[in-house]
Design a protein around this motif. Structure first.
Motif, PDB file in Angstrom:
ATOM      1  N   ASN A 201       3.730  -5.370  -8.904  1.00  0.00           N
ATOM      2  CA  ASN A 201       2.694  -4.340  -8.106  1.00  0.00           C
ATOM      3  C   ASN A 201       2.484  -2.865  -8.788  1.00  0.00           C
ATOM      4  O   ASN A 201       1.580  -2.245  -8.366  1.00  0.00           O
ATOM      5  N   TYR A 202       3.180  -2.867  -9.947  1.00  0.00           N
ATOM      6  CA  TYR A 202       2.865  -1.579 -10.509  1.00  0.00           C
ATOM      7  C   TYR A 202       2.539  -1.931 -12.214  1.00  0.00           C
ATOM      8  O   TYR A 202       1.582  -1.470 -12.475  1.00  0.00           O
ATOM      9  N   GLY A 203       3.600  -3.006 -12.749  1.00  0.00           N
ATOM     10  CA  GLY A 203       3.101  -3.353 -13.895  1.00  0.00           C
ATOM     11  C   GLY A 203       4.389  -3.673 -14.497  1.00  0.00           C
ATOM     12  O   GLY A 203       5.601  -3.151 -14.180  1.00  0.00           O
ATOM     13  N   SER A 204       4.295  -4.387 -15.742  1.00  0.00           N
ATOM     14  CA  SER A 204       5.693  -4.756 -16.317  1.00  0.00           C
ATOM     15  C   SER A 204       6.479  -3.463 -16.929  1.00  0.00           C
ATOM     16  O   SER A 204       7.549  -3.723 -16.871  1.00  0.00           O
ATOM     17  N   GLU A 205       5.609  -2.416 -17.271  1.00  0.00           N
ATOM     18  CA  GLU A 205       6.564  -1.203 -17.799  1.00  0.00           C
ATOM     19  C   GLU A 205       6.641  -0.310 -16.520  1.00  0.00           C
ATOM     20  O   GLU A 205       5.634   0.430 -16.366  1.00  0.00           O
ATOM     21  N   LEU A 206       7.760  -0.124 -15.968  1.00  0.00           N
ATOM     22  CA  LEU A 206       7.874   0.890 -14.905  1.00  0.00           C
ATOM     23  C   LEU A 206       7.879   2.215 -15.460  1.00  0.00           C
ATOM     24  O   LEU A 206       8.722   2.443 -16.666  1.00  0.00           O
ATOM     25  N   PRO A 207       7.440   3.331 -14.872  1.00  0.00           N
ATOM     26  CA  PRO A 207       7.273   4.554 -15.493  1.00  0.00           C
ATOM     27  C   PRO A 207       8.617   5.394 -15.426  1.00  0.00           C
ATOM     28  O   PRO A 207       9.725   4.772 -14.433  1.00  0.00           O
ATOM     29  N   ASN A 208       9.022   6.327 -16.251  1.00  0.00           N
ATOM     30  CA  ASN A 208      10.478   6.933 -16.076  1.00  0.00           C
ATOM     31  C   ASN A 208      10.683   7.459 -14.790  1.00  0.00           C
ATOM     32  O   ASN A 208      12.115   7.792 -14.479  1.00  0.00           O
ATOM     33  N   TYR A 209       9.627   8.037 -14.027  1.00  0.00           N
ATOM     34  CA  TYR A 209       9.648   8.691 -12.794  1.00  0.00           C
ATOM     35  C   TYR A 209      10.301   8.162 -11.741  1.00  0.00           C
ATOM     36  O   TYR A 209      10.712   8.342 -10.610  1.00  0.00           O
ATOM     37  N   MET A 210      10.329   6.555 -11.838  1.00  0.00           N
ATOM     38  CA  MET A 210      10.627   5.448 -10.840  1.00  0.00           C
ATOM     39  C   MET A 210      12.180   5.193 -11.118  1.00  0.00           C
ATOM     40  O   MET A 210      12.589   4.507 -12.060  1.00  0.00           O
TER      41      MET A 210
ATOM     42  N   ASN B 224      -0.933  -0.903   6.507  1.00  0.00           N
ATOM     43  CA  ASN B 224      -0.830  -1.873   5.659  1.00  0.00           C
ATOM     44  C   ASN B 224      -2.066  -2.292   4.703  1.00  0.00           C
ATOM     45  O   ASN B 224      -2.044  -3.045   3.788  1.00  0.00           O
ATOM     46  N   GLU B 225      -3.283  -1.703   5.245  1.00  0.00           N
ATOM     47  CA  GLU B 225      -4.444  -2.162   4.521  1.00  0.00           C
ATOM     48  C   GLU B 225      -5.128  -0.798   3.707  1.00  0.00           C
ATOM     49  O   GLU B 225      -5.982  -0.890   3.395  1.00  0.00           O
ATOM     50  N   TYR B 226      -4.038  -0.087   3.576  1.00  0.00           N
ATOM     51  CA  TYR B 226      -4.825   1.502   3.288  1.00  0.00           C
ATOM     52  C   TYR B 226      -4.851   1.138   1.780  1.00  0.00           C
ATOM     53  O   TYR B 226      -3.767   0.849   0.903  1.00  0.00           O
ATOM     54  N   LYS B 227      -5.902   1.771   1.238  1.00  0.00           N
ATOM     55  CA  LYS B 227      -6.304   1.920  -0.255  1.00  0.00           C
ATOM     56  C   LYS B 227      -6.146   3.361  -0.868  1.00  0.00           C
ATOM     57  O   LYS B 227      -6.770   4.237  -0.499  1.00  0.00           O
TER      58      LYS B 227
ATOM     59  N   PRO C 221       0.886  -1.365   0.091  1.00  0.00           N
ATOM     60  CA  PRO C 221      -0.086   0.155  -0.026  1.00  0.00           C
ATOM     61  C   PRO C 221       0.884   1.271  -0.017  1.00  0.00           C
ATOM     62  O   PRO C 221       0.471   2.070  -0.557  1.00  0.00           O
ATOM     63  N   ALA C 222       1.987   1.244   0.673  1.00  0.00           N
ATOM     64  CA  ALA C 222       2.803   2.525   0.760  1.00  0.00           C
ATOM     65  C   ALA C 222       3.424   2.461  -0.558  1.00  0.00           C
ATOM     66  O   ALA C 222       3.627   3.892  -1.061  1.00  0.00           O
ATOM     67  N   PHE C 223       3.726   1.471  -1.350  1.00  0.00           N
ATOM     68  CA  PHE C 223       4.341   1.667  -2.767  1.00  0.00           C
ATOM     69  C   PHE C 223       3.343   2.401  -3.663  1.00  0.00           C
ATOM     70  O   PHE C 223       3.450   3.139  -4.405  1.00  0.00           O
ATOM     71  N   HIS C 224       2.013   1.617  -3.440  1.00  0.00           N
ATOM     72  CA  HIS C 224       1.057   2.313  -4.263  1.00  0.00           C
ATOM     73  C   HIS C 224       0.641   3.818  -3.998  1.00  0.00           C
ATOM     74  O   HIS C 224       0.582   4.694  -5.142  1.00  0.00           O
TER      75      HIS C 224
END
Length: 283
Positions: free
Chosen positions: A74-83, A144-147, A16-19
């Motif tokens: 947890n994000y997707g196969s293509e990670l964004p440029n800002y990461m 840990n359970e935050y949306k 959840p913190a990653f999202h």
């Protein structure tokens, strides 16, 4: 706010913190540094036949691959440029994170509040608490359970101090991109002098020193500061709860003692943002 630092231990409870970090980076148009701190000594305790340099090389590669897998899952196969993904070896997680804060010139630390086992619960719990106590930049602890959702309201508990004005200025950096309301709350006890007059003074100071119009104030009366604040936080359903870690004796001495801050962190079901008074004043 251009550099965000998110730290993960790869646990389910850090997701959840990653999202939230990803959402915040996108909205702020900020760089997101995704960090994993590992302890090579503990991991390679049985591989005595390898040289230290070889162990270091293997461990670095393995941990970076794990981090990439974690992010893609947890994000997707293509990670964004800002990461930007990175790993760092250190025996103490909080110190390793602060090392990177310094080298990256980070503006905010984000992390989860629990790990995936009893041992990790203790590690990430002590890590979050250590960062709240010692980090010179704000720390955002995500339950840990935050949306994750867009931030429409930020609540800040004030003690009517000059440092609170500085903290509110920093909160504006979070609020502006979401056009979010900043709501300030103060709990006045029977022993406190003229809570309403202090609130009026504080409003005037905000108007003079903070260039953001979507700010409101609320005053509650109770001798049970912690539970009154906690209930208020739950009623208001804010996207972020913010606090100031205070060192000097005074109205919030008991409330913001580190054990009470940890209690608030564990009980809240939404992100908790912490500023440290000492470092705000030094800015």
């Amino acid at each position: 706010m251009k550099n965000l630092l998110y730290a993960t231990d790869f646990s389910e409870n850090s997701i959840p913190a990653f999202h939230f970090a990803s959402m915040l980076s996108e909205r702020l148009k900020a760089k997101l540094h995704v960090l994993h701190v590992y302890d090579m000594k503990a991991t390679f305790i049985s591989t005595v036949s390898l040289t230290y340099g070889k162990r270091e090389e293997i461990m670095y590669k393995e941990q970076l691959e794990k981090l990439e897998d974690f992010c893609k899952k947890n994000y997707g196969s293509e990670l964004p440029n800002y990461m930007n993904l990175m790993v760092h070896e250190h025996g103490i997680s909080a110190v390793g994170i602060l090392d990177k804060v310094e080298s990256l010139n980070a503006d905010l630390i984000l992390l989860g509040t629990k790990g995936s086992s009893v041992i990790k619960d203790l590690i990430i719990g002590s890590t979050a608490t250590s960062l709240i106590n010692n980090s010179y930049i704000p720390v955002l602890a995500v339950p840990n359970e935050y949306k994750s959702k867009p931030i429409d309201k930020i609540i800040y508990a004030t003690a009517f101090e000059e440092a609170d004005i500085l903290a509110v200025r920093r909160l504006v950096e979070f609020a502006k991109p979401f056009d979010a309301e900043i709501k300030l709350v103060h709990v006045s006890t029977k022993n406190e002098y003229a809570g309403e007059d202090q609130m009026a003074w504080f409003r005037d100071m905000l108007e003079q020193k903070v260039a953001y119009k979507n700010i409101s104030c609320d005053l509650r009366f109770s001798d049970d500061i912690f539970n009154t604040l906690y209930n208020y936080f739950m009623e208001e359903d804010a996207g972020i709860i913010a606090m100031l870690e205070r060192e000097s004796p005074g109205f919030f001495k008991g409330l913001w003692h580190k054990d009470t801050v940890k209690r608030m962190k564990l009980q809240l079901d939404r992100p908790l943002l912490s500023f440290h008074k000492k470092y705000l004043i030094q800015e």
